[in-house]
Design an enzyme around this catalytic site. Sequence first.
Site, PDB file in Angstrom:
ATOM      1  N   PHE A  27      49.063 -30.250 -60.453  1.00  0.00           N
ATOM      2  CA  PHE A  27      48.829 -28.993 -61.120  1.00  0.00           C
ATOM      3  C   PHE A  27      49.849 -27.968 -61.296  1.00  0.00           C
ATOM      4  O   PHE A  27      49.739 -27.036 -62.218  1.00  0.00           O
ATOM      5  CB  PHE A  27      47.574 -28.321 -60.336  1.00  0.00           C
ATOM      6  N   ILE A  98      46.400 -30.308 -52.100  1.00  0.00           N
ATOM      7  CA  ILE A  98      44.753 -30.457 -51.696  1.00  0.00           C
ATOM      8  C   ILE A  98      43.860 -31.409 -52.165  1.00  0.00           C
ATOM      9  O   ILE A  98      42.639 -31.042 -52.183  1.00  0.00           O
ATOM     10  CB  ILE A  98      44.392 -28.927 -52.524  1.00  0.00           C
ATOM     11  N   ASP A  99      44.468 -32.690 -52.295  1.00  0.00           N
ATOM     12  CA  ASP A  99      43.599 -33.805 -52.679  1.00  0.00           C
ATOM     13  C   ASP A  99      43.261 -34.671 -51.245  1.00  0.00           C
ATOM     14  O   ASP A  99      42.447 -35.484 -51.628  1.00  0.00           O
ATOM     15  CB  ASP A  99      44.830 -34.697 -53.205  1.00  0.00           C
ATOM     16  N   HIS A 114      47.153 -25.321 -47.828  1.00  0.00           N
ATOM     17  CA  HIS A 114      46.660 -24.906 -49.009  1.00  0.00           C
ATOM     18  C   HIS A 114      45.241 -25.215 -49.156  1.00  0.00           C
ATOM     19  O   HIS A 114      44.661 -24.997 -49.996  1.00  0.00           O
ATOM     20  CB  HIS A 114      47.437 -25.168 -50.131  1.00  0.00           C
ATOM     21  N   CYS A 122      29.899 -22.388 -46.800  1.00  0.00           N
ATOM     22  CA  CYS A 122      28.910 -21.243 -47.159  1.00  0.00           C
ATOM     23  C   CYS A 122      29.833 -20.051 -46.581  1.00  0.00           C
ATOM     24  O   CYS A 122      29.844 -19.817 -45.072  1.00  0.00           O
ATOM     25  CB  CYS A 122      27.426 -21.428 -46.620  1.00  0.00           C
ATOM     26  N   CYS A 125      27.043 -18.376 -43.818  1.00  0.00           N
ATOM     27  CA  CYS A 125      26.570 -18.950 -42.553  1.00  0.00           C
ATOM     28  C   CYS A 125      27.440 -20.051 -42.019  1.00  0.00           C
ATOM     29  O   CYS A 125      27.418 -20.328 -40.979  1.00  0.00           O
ATOM     30  CB  CYS A 125      25.141 -19.568 -42.485  1.00  0.00           C
ATOM     31  N   SER A 189      59.305 -29.636 -54.093  1.00  0.00           N
ATOM     32  CA  SER A 189      60.487 -28.863 -54.361  1.00  0.00           C
ATOM     33  C   SER A 189      60.767 -27.643 -53.972  1.00  0.00           C
ATOM     34  O   SER A 189      61.781 -26.709 -54.149  1.00  0.00           O
ATOM     35  CB  SER A 189      60.455 -28.683 -56.063  1.00  0.00           C
ATOM     36  N   ASN A 213      63.035 -36.171 -52.664  1.00  0.00           N
ATOM     37  CA  ASN A 213      62.570 -35.382 -53.696  1.00  0.00           C
ATOM     38  C   ASN A 213      63.084 -36.061 -55.005  1.00  0.00           C
ATOM     39  O   ASN A 213      64.422 -36.268 -55.321  1.00  0.00           O
ATOM     40  CB  ASN A 213      62.588 -34.183 -53.614  1.00  0.00           C
TER      41      ASN A 213
HETATM   42 ZN   LIG Z   1      24.596 -20.655 -45.707  1.00  0.00          ZN
END
Ligand SMILES: [Zn+2]
Length: 242
Positions: A27, A98-99, A114, A122, A125, A189, A213
Amino acid sequence: MDSIMEAKKITVFSGAGISTESNLPDFRSRNGLWTNNKSFESLISLSFFRRNPIGFWKAYKEIFAMKLLNQYEPNRGHLFITDLQNKGKDVTVITQNIDGLHGKAGTKKVFEVHGTLKTAECPKCGTTYDLDYINEHETPRCTAVLKNNKLCHFILKPDVVLFGDSIHYFNDSIEAAYQSDLFMVMGSSLEVGPINSIPQLISATEIPMVLINKEHTKYDHLFDLCIYAGIGQTVEQVKKAL
Ligand SMILES: [Zn+2]
């Protein structure tokens, strides 16, 4: 590569480059989204989520191609790290990704600084929901029943760190890195802060540092060894040498 063999506590710092072999879109480098695209930054932000959670979820799902997420599998790079762990090394992964692929590969100690695309929580709660639930609902809402017997019904917040959120596990990551006897960057990087301050901190110690890298980074001078190649082919070479 002797340092890998001898190391007992290894910290791996991973970025998008470790997931490219899983065909996951990067991304950040694709269209330079993370760094340059202002509309991306404003859409994936805490303030947009608060202002317009329904619009936020629509944009979020499109940008991260959420429906496709379950089809991605860990690759040689992720499995190499799990292999080190299974051979008895104390491995901690600090990942910018984040995968969720490190976890899927079976690595146990993973700091997803991340956050993760795989769950949402939620805000009212605290109930956590999985990817299937997130994908089943255009705007996922909480189904928990509160003490007053009413449905919570709050709109969920993704567990990805949004622009405006603070990153997760920063201090834990620094501590793990300080305690290791090998610090290895794989596929980053090192452009995204504040997490890129960790290699800078470690460079002030005696801990050996390795970077794998494809491209040069502006912190190459901090490392004892830099390998400019893809993760998959590099770990194949390393496995042969071990
Ligand atoms: Zn909730």
